[in-house]
Design a protein around this motif. Structure first.
Motif, PDB file in Angstrom:
ATOM      1  N   THR A  22      33.362  26.851  50.915  1.00  0.00           N
ATOM      2  CA  THR A  22      32.568  27.853  51.404  1.00  0.00           C
ATOM      3  C   THR A  22      33.014  29.334  51.129  1.00  0.00           C
ATOM      4  OG1 THR A  22      34.137  27.476  53.533  1.00  0.00           O
ATOM      5  CG2 THR A  22      31.965  26.519  53.509  1.00  0.00           C
ATOM      6  N   LEU A  23      34.452  29.321  50.528  1.00  0.00           N
ATOM      7  CA  LEU A  23      35.048  30.571  50.202  1.00  0.00           C
ATOM      8  C   LEU A  23      35.151  30.739  48.717  1.00  0.00           C
ATOM      9  CD1 LEU A  23      38.261  30.884  52.505  1.00  0.00           C
ATOM     10  CD2 LEU A  23      36.004  32.400  52.635  1.00  0.00           C
ATOM     11  N   TRP A  24      34.648  29.564  48.055  1.00  0.00           N
ATOM     12  CA  TRP A  24      34.902  29.648  46.537  1.00  0.00           C
ATOM     13  C   TRP A  24      33.830  30.544  45.733  1.00  0.00           C
ATOM     14  CZ3 TRP A  24      32.115  28.870  42.279  1.00  0.00           C
ATOM     15  CH2 TRP A  24      32.903  28.726  40.884  1.00  0.00           C
ATOM     16  N   SER A  25      33.988  31.400  45.077  1.00  0.00           N
ATOM     17  CA  SER A  25      33.093  32.113  44.115  1.00  0.00           C
ATOM     18  C   SER A  25      33.598  32.177  42.638  1.00  0.00           C
ATOM     19  CB  SER A  25      32.599  33.264  44.707  1.00  0.00           C
ATOM     20  OG  SER A  25      33.536  34.293  44.328  1.00  0.00           O
ATOM     21  N   PRO A  26      33.080  32.553  41.558  1.00  0.00           N
ATOM     22  CA  PRO A  26      33.323  32.674  40.275  1.00  0.00           C
ATOM     23  C   PRO A  26      34.633  33.767  40.261  1.00  0.00           C
ATOM     24  CG  PRO A  26      31.137  32.293  39.979  1.00  0.00           C
ATOM     25  CD  PRO A  26      31.348  32.628  41.673  1.00  0.00           C
ATOM     26  N   ALA A  27      34.499  34.516  41.488  1.00  0.00           N
ATOM     27  CA  ALA A  27      35.749  35.559  41.638  1.00  0.00           C
ATOM     28  C   ALA A  27      36.947  35.137  41.849  1.00  0.00           C
ATOM     29  CB  ALA A  27      35.240  36.855  42.508  1.00  0.00           C
ATOM     30  N   CYS A  28      37.002  34.003  42.383  1.00  0.00           N
ATOM     31  CA  CYS A  28      38.311  33.113  42.586  1.00  0.00           C
ATOM     32  C   CYS A  28      38.986  32.904  41.243  1.00  0.00           C
ATOM     33  CB  CYS A  28      38.018  31.999  43.435  1.00  0.00           C
ATOM     34  SG  CYS A  28      37.424  32.346  45.092  1.00  0.00           S
ATOM     35  N   THR A  29      40.119  33.280  41.030  1.00  0.00           N
ATOM     36  CA  THR A  29      40.842  33.138  39.710  1.00  0.00           C
ATOM     37  C   THR A  29      42.286  32.747  40.167  1.00  0.00           C
ATOM     38  OG1 THR A  29      41.251  35.532  39.424  1.00  0.00           O
ATOM     39  CG2 THR A  29      39.262  34.702  38.502  1.00  0.00           C
ATOM     40  N   ALA A  30      42.919  32.384  38.940  1.00  0.00           N
ATOM     41  CA  ALA A  30      44.582  32.070  39.010  1.00  0.00           C
ATOM     42  C   ALA A  30      45.072  32.560  37.716  1.00  0.00           C
ATOM     43  CB  ALA A  30      44.822  30.713  39.455  1.00  0.00           C
ATOM     44  N   LEU A  31      46.051  33.192  37.705  1.00  0.00           N
ATOM     45  CA  LEU A  31      46.671  33.618  36.580  1.00  0.00           C
ATOM     46  C   LEU A  31      48.101  33.449  36.548  1.00  0.00           C
ATOM     47  CD1 LEU A  31      46.819  35.263  33.846  1.00  0.00           C
ATOM     48  CD2 LEU A  31      47.063  37.306  35.361  1.00  0.00           C
ATOM     49  N   ALA A  32      48.731  32.515  35.602  1.00  0.00           N
ATOM     50  CA  ALA A  32      50.147  32.496  35.265  1.00  0.00           C
ATOM     51  C   ALA A  32      50.582  33.745  34.911  1.00  0.00           C
ATOM     52  CB  ALA A  32      50.456  31.375  34.449  1.00  0.00           C
ATOM     53  N   LEU A  33      51.835  34.354  35.412  1.00  0.00           N
ATOM     54  CA  LEU A  33      52.378  35.188  35.198  1.00  0.00           C
ATOM     55  C   LEU A  33      53.555  35.217  33.919  1.00  0.00           C
ATOM     56  CD1 LEU A  33      53.102  37.227  38.465  1.00  0.00           C
ATOM     57  CD2 LEU A  33      51.185  37.349  37.057  1.00  0.00           C
ATOM     58  N   PRO A  34      53.991  36.104  33.383  1.00  0.00           N
ATOM     59  CA  PRO A  34      54.964  35.602  32.304  1.00  0.00           C
ATOM     60  C   PRO A  34      56.350  34.962  32.919  1.00  0.00           C
ATOM     61  CG  PRO A  34      54.173  37.914  31.826  1.00  0.00           C
ATOM     62  CD  PRO A  34      53.564  37.527  33.169  1.00  0.00           C
ATOM     63  N   PRO A  35      56.780  34.135  32.226  1.00  0.00           N
ATOM     64  CA  PRO A  35      58.007  33.274  32.815  1.00  0.00           C
ATOM     65  C   PRO A  35      59.170  34.088  33.054  1.00  0.00           C
ATOM     66  CG  PRO A  35      57.790  32.779  30.445  1.00  0.00           C
ATOM     67  CD  PRO A  35      56.511  33.667  30.762  1.00  0.00           C
ATOM     68  N   THR A  36      59.937  33.503  33.898  1.00  0.00           N
ATOM     69  CA  THR A  36      61.285  34.110  34.280  1.00  0.00           C
ATOM     70  C   THR A  36      62.454  33.482  33.845  1.00  0.00           C
ATOM     71  OG1 THR A  36      60.268  35.254  36.319  1.00  0.00           O
ATOM     72  CG2 THR A  36      62.573  34.976  36.280  1.00  0.00           C
ATOM     73  N   PRO A  37      63.350  33.855  33.003  1.00  0.00           N
ATOM     74  CA  PRO A  37      64.311  33.162  32.445  1.00  0.00           C
ATOM     75  C   PRO A  37      65.097  32.396  33.560  1.00  0.00           C
ATOM     76  CG  PRO A  37      64.549  35.384  31.520  1.00  0.00           C
ATOM     77  CD  PRO A  37      63.465  35.378  32.567  1.00  0.00           C
ATOM     78  N   GLY A  38      65.511  31.083  33.197  1.00  0.00           N
ATOM     79  CA  GLY A  38      66.095  30.354  34.168  1.00  0.00           C
ATOM     80  C   GLY A  38      65.288  29.813  35.204  1.00  0.00           C
ATOM     81  N   VAL A  39      63.879  29.849  35.203  1.00  0.00           N
ATOM     82  CA  VAL A  39      63.037  29.175  36.333  1.00  0.00           C
ATOM     83  C   VAL A  39      62.100  28.229  35.541  1.00  0.00           C
ATOM     84  CG1 VAL A  39      61.460  29.658  38.060  1.00  0.00           C
ATOM     85  CG2 VAL A  39      63.237  31.140  37.711  1.00  0.00           C
ATOM     86  N   GLN A  40      62.050  27.078  36.118  1.00  0.00           N
ATOM     87  CA  GLN A  40      61.190  25.750  35.550  1.00  0.00           C
ATOM     88  C   GLN A  40      59.418  26.431  35.655  1.00  0.00           C
ATOM     89  OE1 GLN A  40      63.154  22.492  37.381  1.00  0.00           O
ATOM     90  NE2 GLN A  40      62.849  21.455  35.596  1.00  0.00           N
ATOM     91  N   HIS A  41      59.169  26.958  36.680  1.00  0.00           N
ATOM     92  CA  HIS A  41      57.891  27.424  37.033  1.00  0.00           C
ATOM     93  C   HIS A  41      57.531  28.921  36.883  1.00  0.00           C
ATOM     94  CE1 HIS A  41      57.057  23.484  39.259  1.00  0.00           C
ATOM     95  NE2 HIS A  41      58.223  23.709  39.330  1.00  0.00           N
ATOM     96  N   LYS A  42      56.343  29.123  36.469  1.00  0.00           N
ATOM     97  CA  LYS A  42      55.795  30.390  36.437  1.00  0.00           C
ATOM     98  C   LYS A  42      55.293  30.817  37.758  1.00  0.00           C
ATOM     99  CE  LYS A  42      54.117  30.188  31.543  1.00  0.00           C
ATOM    100  NZ  LYS A  42      53.064  30.200  30.413  1.00  0.00           N
ATOM    101  N   CYS A  43      55.380  31.931  37.960  1.00  0.00           N
ATOM    102  CA  CYS A  43      54.629  32.722  39.171  1.00  0.00           C
ATOM    103  C   CYS A  43      53.247  32.609  38.766  1.00  0.00           C
ATOM    104  CB  CYS A  43      55.478  34.093  39.463  1.00  0.00           C
ATOM    105  SG  CYS A  43      54.501  34.872  40.909  1.00  0.00           S
TER     106      CYS A  43
END
Length: 266
Positions: free
Chosen positions: A178-199
């Motif tokens: 009910t909230l989703w639309s093509p405008a809903c997006t997800a972007l991985a930010l550049p990695p941070t040294p020493g962290v396994q996951h991207k924000c």
């Protein structure tokens, strides 16, 4: 705009979190594996207050939201509470325009597919059409009959925090259809040294609602020192809040909660 990040250690990457908040000015931030000492959390929370954010910490999970938004932390279920909870989930009630929804920030069980399925099943029973699940799913997640998966195109997790061996995408969100639309997006930010996951920066097409008459103060009126411990509501405020809920007046209940938690009508 939401940020979700399995930061690995809030003690070690506190400044990186602050930098992301300053750069992206999100409405909400959800952190997993935000391990830190109590005094480190107080210092971090004090800094975020100066930037206009409030926060809630439950074990290794932290959520932050902009001051002035219609948002309230919700107590965990029995299987999400205690020193050794079965599931790591943090809940935040928010208002998006005319709808009141529930964010469920999760750190899904990493080594058990059966436990991840059990967590998904428990959440679907709550009514996934009114909930946004966000965080570290610890597995690629598909859409369900109630929610649409919103994940970055590329990988967000690497096996070694100091190498470029990016493996898979396990961080993102599931948004109600009910909230989703093509405008809903997800972007991985550049990695941070020493962290396994991207924000991951998640954009939901519906803007959250802020009070027109009510605003958040930098600190509650009876706590001039932001380092001072928070205090319980006055008894009269708690009784008025309970009465409003019993009468089914949700708008009045939110208004009373806002006042008792530090809001004003100025």
């Amino acid at each position: 705009v939401c940020l979700t990040w399995n930061v690995g250690s809030l003690s070690g990457h506190r400044q990186s979190v602050i930098d992301h908040v300053i750069e992206h000015s999100p409405h909400f931030v959800f952190l997993q594996e935000a391990f830190c000492a109590d005094h480190e959390w107080r210092a971090f929370h004090s800094t975020l207050r100066q930037l206009g954010y409030l926060g809630d910490r439950r074990g290794e999970l932290v959520c932050l939201w902009r001051r002035g938004l219609n948002a309230a932390p919700i107590a965990p279920r029995e299987d999400e509470a205690g020193p050794r909870p079965r599931f790591l989930v943090q809940r935040l009630a928010v208002q998006l325009r005319d709808s009141r929804l529930l964010f469920r920030s999760r750190h899904a069980p990493p080594r058990s597919a059966a436990e991840r399925r059990a967590l998904d099943a428990a959440h679907l029973e709550e009514g996934g059409d009114l909930c946004i699940d966000i965080g570290d799913f610890n597995a690629p997640i598909a859409s369900t009959y109630a929610q649409r998966a919103v994940f970055p195109d590329g990988p967000t997790f690497r096996r070694n925090a100091n190498e470029e061996d990016w493996l898979t995408c396990i961080d993102g969100a599931r948004v109600p259809h009910t909230l989703w639309s093509p405008a809903c997006t997800a972007l991985a930010l550049p990695p941070t040294p020493g962290v396994q996951h991207k924000c991951v920066r998640v954009v939901i097409a519906t803007e959250p609602l802020s009070h027109e008459r009510f605003r958040w103060q930098r600190t509650p009126p009876d706590l001039p020192d932001p380092e001072a411990p928070e205090v319980a509501w006055p008894e009269a405020s708690a009784e008025a809040f309970d009465s409003a809920l019993a009468a089914g007046d949700v708008d009045l209940a939110w208004q009373l909660w806002h006042r008792a938690s530090g809001g004003s009508e100025e």
